[in-house]
Design an enzyme around this catalytic site. Structure first.
Site, short mmCIF file in Angstrom:
data_model
loop_
_atom_site.label_atom_id
_atom_site.label_comp_id
_atom_site.label_asym_id
_atom_site.label_seq_id
_atom_site.Cartn_x
_atom_site.Cartn_y
_atom_site.Cartn_z
N HIS A 88 0.84 -1.20 0.00
CA HIS A 88 0.00 0.00 0.00
C HIS A 88 0.88 1.25 0.00
CE1 HIS A 88 -2.79 3.11 1.31
NE2 HIS A 88 -2.04 3.31 2.38
N ASP A 117 7.21 22.79 -25.27
CA ASP A 117 7.17 21.40 -24.80
C ASP A 117 8.18 21.27 -23.68
OD1 ASP A 117 7.07 18.53 -24.55
OD2 ASP A 117 6.27 18.46 -26.57
N TRP A 153 7.33 -0.25 4.19
CA TRP A 153 7.90 0.43 3.02
C TRP A 153 9.32 0.91 3.30
CZ3 TRP A 153 9.02 5.77 1.77
CH2 TRP A 153 8.93 6.64 2.86
N SER A 180 13.20 6.64 -13.41
CA SER A 180 12.12 7.44 -13.98
C SER A 180 12.04 8.81 -13.31
CB SER A 180 10.80 6.68 -13.82
OG SER A 180 9.71 7.54 -14.02
N SER A 181 12.10 8.82 -11.98
CA SER A 181 11.99 10.10 -11.27
C SER A 181 13.16 11.01 -11.58
CB SER A 181 11.98 9.87 -9.76
OG SER A 181 10.89 9.10 -9.39
N HIS A 264 13.30 11.48 4.41
CA HIS A 264 12.68 12.74 4.78
C HIS A 264 12.56 13.69 3.60
CE1 HIS A 264 10.68 15.50 7.31
NE2 HIS A 264 11.35 16.42 6.66
N GLU A 266 12.11 12.83 0.72
CA GLU A 266 11.02 12.22 -0.05
C GLU A 266 9.65 12.76 0.38
OE1 GLU A 266 10.66 10.29 -2.62
OE2 GLU A 266 8.52 9.85 -2.36
N TYR A 268 8.99 15.59 1.45
CA TYR A 268 8.85 16.94 0.90
C TYR A 268 8.70 16.92 -0.62
CZ TYR A 268 8.84 18.91 5.37
OH TYR A 268 8.44 19.21 6.63
N SER A 279 -0.87 27.54 -3.72
CA SER A 279 -0.51 28.93 -3.93
C SER A 279 -1.02 29.48 -5.27
CB SER A 279 1.01 29.10 -3.87
OG SER A 279 1.51 28.54 -2.68
N HIS A 313 15.08 12.18 12.89
CA HIS A 313 13.90 12.24 13.76
C HIS A 313 13.02 11.00 13.56
CE1 HIS A 313 11.82 14.83 10.44
NE2 HIS A 313 11.54 13.56 10.23
N HIS A 314 13.34 10.19 12.56
CA HIS A 314 12.65 8.91 12.41
C HIS A 314 13.33 7.82 13.24
CE1 HIS A 314 10.10 10.30 9.09
NE2 HIS A 314 11.14 11.04 8.78
N THR A 339 7.44 26.54 7.29
CA THR A 339 6.11 25.98 7.03
C THR A 339 5.04 26.92 7.58
OG1 THR A 339 7.11 23.81 7.32
CG2 THR A 339 4.73 23.88 7.17
N LYS A 342 4.43 29.83 5.33
CA LYS A 342 3.55 29.49 4.21
C LYS A 342 2.09 29.51 4.65
CE LYS A 342 6.25 27.05 0.96
NZ LYS A 342 5.55 27.71 -0.12
N ARG A 461 1.72 0.30 15.29
CA ARG A 461 1.37 0.25 13.88
C ARG A 461 1.81 -1.08 13.28
NH1 ARG A 461 5.94 4.15 11.01
NH2 ARG A 461 4.88 3.51 9.12
C1 HEM Z 1 6.18 20.40 10.50
C2 HEM Z 1 6.53 19.45 9.70
C3 HEM Z 1 6.80 18.01 10.11
C4 HEM Z 1 7.39 17.51 11.24
C5 HEM Z 1 7.92 18.31 12.41
C6 HEM Z 1 7.41 16.07 11.09
C7 HEM Z 1 7.94 15.20 12.03
C8 HEM Z 1 7.92 13.82 11.92
C9 HEM Z 1 8.51 12.90 12.85
C10 HEM Z 1 9.29 13.31 14.10
C11 HEM Z 1 8.28 11.63 12.41
C12 HEM Z 1 8.77 10.33 13.03
C13 HEM Z 1 7.79 9.76 13.97
C14 HEM Z 1 8.16 8.37 14.43
O1 HEM Z 1 8.37 7.48 13.57
O2 HEM Z 1 8.23 8.17 15.64
C15 HEM Z 1 7.52 11.75 11.20
C16 HEM Z 1 7.08 10.67 10.46
C17 HEM Z 1 6.57 10.78 9.18
N1 HEM Z 1 6.26 11.97 8.53
FE1 HEM Z 1 6.45 13.82 9.27
N2 HEM Z 1 6.84 15.72 9.92
C18 HEM Z 1 6.47 16.88 9.29
C19 HEM Z 1 5.86 16.98 8.06
C20 HEM Z 1 5.63 15.92 7.23
C21 HEM Z 1 5.20 16.03 5.86
C22 HEM Z 1 4.93 17.33 5.14
C23 HEM Z 1 5.09 14.77 5.38
C24 HEM Z 1 4.67 14.27 4.02
C25 HEM Z 1 4.06 14.90 3.14
C26 HEM Z 1 5.44 13.87 6.44
C27 HEM Z 1 5.43 12.50 6.30
C28 HEM Z 1 5.83 11.62 7.27
C29 HEM Z 1 5.83 10.20 7.11
C30 HEM Z 1 5.43 9.42 5.84
C31 HEM Z 1 6.28 9.65 8.31
C32 HEM Z 1 6.36 8.19 8.71
C33 HEM Z 1 7.43 7.43 8.06
C34 HEM Z 1 7.42 6.00 8.51
O3 HEM Z 1 7.91 5.70 9.61
O4 HEM Z 1 6.92 5.16 7.76
N3 HEM Z 1 5.78 14.60 7.55
N4 HEM Z 1 7.31 13.10 10.92
CU LIG Z 2 10.82 13.04 8.42
#
Ligand code: HEM
Ligand SMILES: [Cu+2]
Lengths: 548, 187
Positions: A88, A117, A153, A180-181, A264, A266, A268, A279, A313-314, A339, A342, A461
Site C-alpha cells: 500500500h 514542450d 515500506w 524514472s523520477s 525525509h 522524499e 517533501y 498557492s 527524527h525517524h 512551514t 507558508k 502500527r
Molecule cells: C512540521 C513538519 C513536520 C514535522 C515536524 C514532522 C515530524 C515527523 C517525525 C518526528 C516523524 C517520526 C515519527 C516516528 O516514527 O516516531 C515523522 C514521520 C513521518 N512523517 Fe512527518 N513531519 C512533518 C511533516 C511531514 C510532511 C509534510 C510529510 C509528508 C508529506 C510527512 C510524512 C511523514 C511520514 C510518511 C512519516 C512516517 C514514516 C514511517 O515511519 O513510515 N511529515 N514526521
Molecule cells: Cu521526516
C-alpha cells in the site's frame, strides 16, 4: 485579459471529443500514446497511471481496514496483512502521488513558463513508460511463492532480508522508479532553466513552477541515495555482503540512516508541489494576488534545505547519543518556521479577498486546515522525549496520513479540478465536485482522527490484531476508511462526465480570477502551444501587484 | 544527450543535463561509499555514541597505570536472612589490572533459600570505568540451610579513569529471590 493569441490554433474548437484532432495530433493509438513526445499527452498518461495506482493502493488499504475493523484475526493471514501495508505504502508513494505530480508538471510547467514542450521530449516518453513495467514487476511479487515484501515500506534489515527471492523484483522495481523520477526531474529543471518565454524571469514564475523546480533538485539528490540503499540490501540478500549484517561486521542502523537521508526529503518531494498548487488556487478564488510571493519562494527553498538535516527524527529510539537526539529535535522543529510562514501567507491571501468556493478552492482550503493538523502532530513527534512514547504507534500513522491525504492527495484533487477545464475544454459538474469534496473532507477525518487516540493509548502500527481496548476507535476508523474510499469513485465519475459528456464549454480563462500564461491559450489547450514564445510582462502573472 | 525540441530555444540542454546527471551519480556514491565511513569518522572525532567501554587492546595502550583505593560494602535486605560481608574491607587496585575480591555469604537459617545481588558504584561517574568480568551478582545464588561460601568478583578499572577519582566504593545488596526460592522449586 487572455488576448495574447498564443499560436493561432482554432479558438472556435467546437467538438468535445478529446481525441478529436484539429491541430496535428498523431493518428492511431500507438503513435498518439505509446510513442508520444508531447508534454500534454505524457502528462495525461502520468495522471491516468497515477489514478489507477491510487485505486490499486486504495484497495489494499481497504483490506487493511477490513482486517482492523474488529479485534482478532478475521480475513487475512498476518503475513499477507504485512504485505498489504508494505505494498500500500510503496504504491501510494511511488505509484500514485509522485507520478501524479510529474503528470501535473508535464501538463502545466510548459504552459506556465511559455515553452512549446518539455526540454527533452523523448526522454520524457521513456520516463513515463518505465513506470508501468516497474509497477507490474512490483505487483507481481504478490503472486510469487515467496510473497511480496512484508517488512514495511522502509525495508529495514534484517527483516526485509527475510523476504524470499521476490526481493530482487522489489529492488529492481525501486531502481526503475528511481530512474524514472531522476529523468523526470532533469527534464523539469532543463525546461525551467532553458525554455522560459522572454520576460518570464525567475521571480515571475508561478509558484507551482518554483516548488517543482525545488522538488526536482530534491529528487536528484535523494533518489540515488535510495537506489544505493536498496542495492546494498540486494547484495546483502543475494551475494553474501554484510553492509547491514552485524554478524559480518555490518550495521543495521546504518541502513536506517541511509534510508531516512532519502526518506525525509522524499516526504517533501510529495508535498512541495502541493504547496505550489495551493498557492495558485487561493489567489484565483480570493481574487487577490498571492500574499508574500518572494517569502513563499524562500520558505520553500529553506524547507528543502532543512529536509536534508533532519532525517534522524525517524530514529529517535535507535539509541543515538544525547547530542544527536537534541540536534535532530531542534533541526526538525526549525522546519515549522518556514512551514508556518507558508500557512500564514495562505491565510493572508484569503484575508479580505472576494472569495468564492468552487471545488478547487474547497479542496485548497481543506488542505490548509487539515495539513496544519498534520504539521502539529509532526511537531509533537519531533519532541524526542515524547517520540520515545509515540514512535511506531498509530499516532505516527495519523500524523503522516494527515500530511499526505488531506495534504498531498487533496491538492492533487484541487489541481485536477482547477485545470480540468483547461485540459478537456469542458466544465466538470460543480455539484458533484462539491459532493466529492464534502464526502472526502468528512470521511478523511473519521478515518484518521481516531488514530491519534489509538496511538496515544499505545496501539502499535503494522499489526493485524489488537487488544480489545482499541476496538471502538478502530471500528470508526474503518468505517471512515470505507466511506473515504467509496467517495473517490465520485471523482472518477466527475472526470468521465467532464471529458465525454459535459455540455458546458470552458472559456480560455476558465476562472474569473485566474491569471498566468496557461489561461491565455484556448480550452482545451491545443496539442501544440507557444510554438511562438509569448512575451511576458508583470500584468500577466498572478502576483503582479507585488514589487520585486 | 541533447535532443532538441524542434521548436525549443536554440540552446542545447546537454551541459545542464550532464551536470545534473553527475549530481545524481555522486549522490548514489554518497549513499553507498561515503555515508558509512563518514558516519563512523564523525562519531569518532566527536566522541558521540562511544560508550565508556573499550576493547582489551585499547585498554592496554592508553594512560599509565596508577593505584586507586577500592572499598567494599555489603548489605542484606530484611527479607533475606543471610549473613553477607566483604572478606577485605578495602584494597589498593592498579588501573588496567585484573583483580579479584572476595565476599563471604552464609545461610544460618533452617531452610534453603536463594538470593540475587544488586550492585552500585560510587561516585557515580566512576561507574563506567569499573568493569566486572565475572561476578556472583550476574546470576541467582542458592544457599542450602547452614551453607557458607566465598563469592568472588573479578574486575578491572579502566586506565582512563578520571584523575580526580582516588577512591571508589563497590556496594552490593542481596535480595531474596521471591518467586523461585529453592524451597518452592523443590518437587
Ligand atoms: C512540521 C513538519 C513536520 C514535522 C515536524 C514532522 C515530524 C515527523 C517525525 C518526528 C516523524 C517520526 C515519527 C516516528 O516514527 O516516531 C515523522 C514521520 C513521518 N512523517 Fe512527518 N513531519 C512533518 C511533516 C511531514 C510532511 C509534510 C510529510 C509528508 C508529506 C510527512 C510524512 C511523514 C511520514 C510518511 C512519516 C512516517 C514514516 C514511517 O515511519 O513510515 N511529515 N514526521
Ligand atoms: Cu521526516
Amino acid at each position: 485579459m487572455s488576448t495574447i493569441a498564443s499560436d493561432g490554433t482554432d479558438l472556435g474548437h467546437d467538438t468535445h471529443d478529446a481525441h478529436d484532432d484539429h491541430d496535428h495530433k498523431p493518428e492511431g493509438f500507438l503513435d498518439r500514446w505509446v510513442f508520444t513526445t508531447n508534454h500534454k499527452d505524457i502528462g495525461t498518461l502520468y495522471l491516468v497511471f497515477a489514478l489507477l495506482m491510487f485505486f490499486i493502493g486504495g484497495a489494499m488499504a481497504m483490506v487493511i481496514r477490513a482486517e482492523l475493523f474488529m479485534p482478532g484475526m478475521q480475513l487475512v493471514r498476518p503475513d499477507f496483512f504485512n504485505q498489504m501495508t508494505t505494498m500500500h505504502a510503496l504504491i501510494m508513494v511511488f505509484g500514485a502521488v509522485m507520478p501524479a505530480w510529474v503528470g501535473f508538471a508535464n501538463w502545466m510547467i510548459p504552459l506556465q513558463v511559455g515553452a512549446p514542450d518539455m526540454a527533452l521530449p523523448r526522454m520524457n516518453n521513456f520516463s513515463f513508460w518505465i513506470l508501468p513495467f516497474a509497477f507490474t514487476m512490483l505487483l507481481s511479487t504478490l503472486f510469487m511463492d515467496s510473497g511480496g515484501p512484508a517488512a514495511g515500506w522502509t525495508l529495514y534489515p534484517p527483516l526485509s532480508l527475510q523476504t524470499g527471492s521476490s526481493f530482487a523484483f522489489v529492488v529492481f522495481a525501486v531502481h526503475m522508479m528511481g530512474i524514472s523520477s531522476i529523468m523526470g526531474a532533469i527534464n523539469i529543471i532543463a525546461t525551467i532553466f532553458n525554455m522560459r518565454a522572454p520576460g518570464m524571469t525567475l521571480l515571475r514564475m508561478p509558484l507551482f513552477v518554483w516548488t517543482w523546480l525545488i522538488t526536482a533538485f530534491l529528487l536528484i539528490a535523494a533518489m540515488p541515495v535510495l537506489a544505493g540503499a536498496v542495492t546494498m540490501l540486494l547484495t546483502d540478500h543475494f551475494f553474501g555482503t554484510s553492509f547491514f549484517n552485524a554478524a559480518g561486521g555490518g550495521d543495521p542502523v546504518m541502513f536506517q540512516h541511509i534510508f531516512w537521508f532519502f526518506g525525509h526529503p522524499e516526504v517533501y518531494i510529495m508535498i512541495l508541489p502541493a504547496f505550489g498548487v495551493v498557492s495558485e488556487i487561493l489567489p484565483t478564488f480570493s481574487r487577490k494576488p498571492l500574499f508574500g510571493y518572494a517569502a513563499m519562494v524562500y520558505a520553500t527553498a529553506s524547507i528543502a534545505f532543512l529536509s536534508f538535516i533532519v532525517w534522524a527524527h525517524h530514529m529517535f529510539t535507535v539509541g543515538m547519543p544525547l547530542e544527536g537526539e537534541l540536534f535532530f529535535m531542534y533541526a526538525t522543529m526549525l522546519i515549522a518556521v518556514p512551514t508556518g510562514v507558508k500557512v500564514f501567507n495562505w491565510v493572508s491571501t484569503m484575508w479580505k479577498g472576494s472569495m468564492t468556493f468552487e471545488t478547487p478552492m474547497l479542496f485548497a482550503i481543506g488542505f490548509v486546515v487539515l495539513f496544519t493538523i498534520g504539521g502539529l502532530s509532526g511537531l509533537m513527534l519531533a519532541i524526542t522525549a515524547a517520540d520515545l512514547q509515540y514512535h511506531d504507534t498509530y499516532f505516527v500513522v495519523a500524523h503522516f496520513h494527515y500530511v499526505l491525504v488531506p495534504g498531498a492527495v487533496f491538492t492533487l484533487m484541487a489541481g485536477a479540478y482547477y485545470w480540468l477545464p483547461k485540459w478537456t475544454g469542458n466544465m466538470y459538474s460543480e455539484r458533484w465536485g462539491k459532493i466529492h469534496f464534502w464526502c472526502s473532507a468528512i470521511f478523511v477525518n473519521v478515518l484518521f482522527f481516531p488514530q491519534h487516540y489509538l496511538g496515544l493509548a499505545g496501539m502499535p502500527r503494522r499489526i493485524p490484531d489488537y487488544s480489545p481496548q482499541f476496538a471502538d476507535f478502530n471500528m470508526w476508523s474503518s468505517i471512515g476508511g470505507f466511506a473515504f474510499g467509496a467517495s473517490q469513485l465520485i471523482f472518477v465519475g466527475v472526470i468521465i462526465h467532464c471529458v465525454w459528456f459535459s455540455k458546458k464549454k470552458a472559456t480560455a480563462q476558465v476562472w474569473e480570477g485566474a491569471k498566468g500564461l496557461e489561461w491565455t491559450v484556448p480550452s482545451p489547450a491545443p496539442h501544440h502551444t507557444f510554438t511562438k514564445p509569448p512575451v511576458v510582462d508583470d500584468t500577466m502573472v498572478a502576483h503582479a501587484d507585488e514589487a520585486h | 544527450m541533447s535532443e532538441q525540441n524542434p521548436t525549443a530555444p536554440k540552446r542545447g540542454h546537454g551541459r545542464l543535463v550532464g551536470k545534473l546527471l553527475v549530481v545524481a551519480v555522486a549522490m548514489f556514491g554518497f549513499g553507498v561509499f561515503a555515508m558509512p565511513p563518514l558516519y563512523d569518522t564523525f562519531c569518532e572525532i566527536t566522541g558521540l555514541g562511544q560508550a565508556g567501554i573499550k576493547t582489551a587492546g585499547e585498554v592496554e595502550e592508553s594512560a599509565a597505570p596508577r593505584q586507586v583505593k577500592v572499598r567494599f560494602d555489603a548489605n542484606t535486605n530484611s527479607k533475606l536472612d543471610w549473613e553477607f560481608r566483604p572478606v577485605q574491607s578495602s584494597m589498593m587496585v592498579t588501573t588496567g589490572e585484573a583483580t579479584t575480591a572476595l565476599y563471604f555469604a552464609g545461610n544460618p537459617s533452617e531452610r534453603d533459600s536463594a538470593g540475587m545481588a544488586t550492585f552500585n558504584v560510587s561516585p557515580p561517574k566512576a561507574a563506567r570505568y569499573f568493569v566486572k568480568t565475572e561476578c556472583f551478582c550476574f546470576t541467582r545464588q542458592e544457599l542450602a540451610a547452614g551453607e557458607e561460601r566465598e563469592m568472588p568478583v573479578y574486575f578491572f578499572l579502566q586506565p582512563d579513569l578520571p584523575e580526580d577519582i582516588e577512591e571508589l566504593t563497590l556496594s552490593y545488596t542481596f535480595f531474596r529471590n521471591e518467586d523461585d526460592d529453592v524451597a518452592q522449586n523443590a518437587p
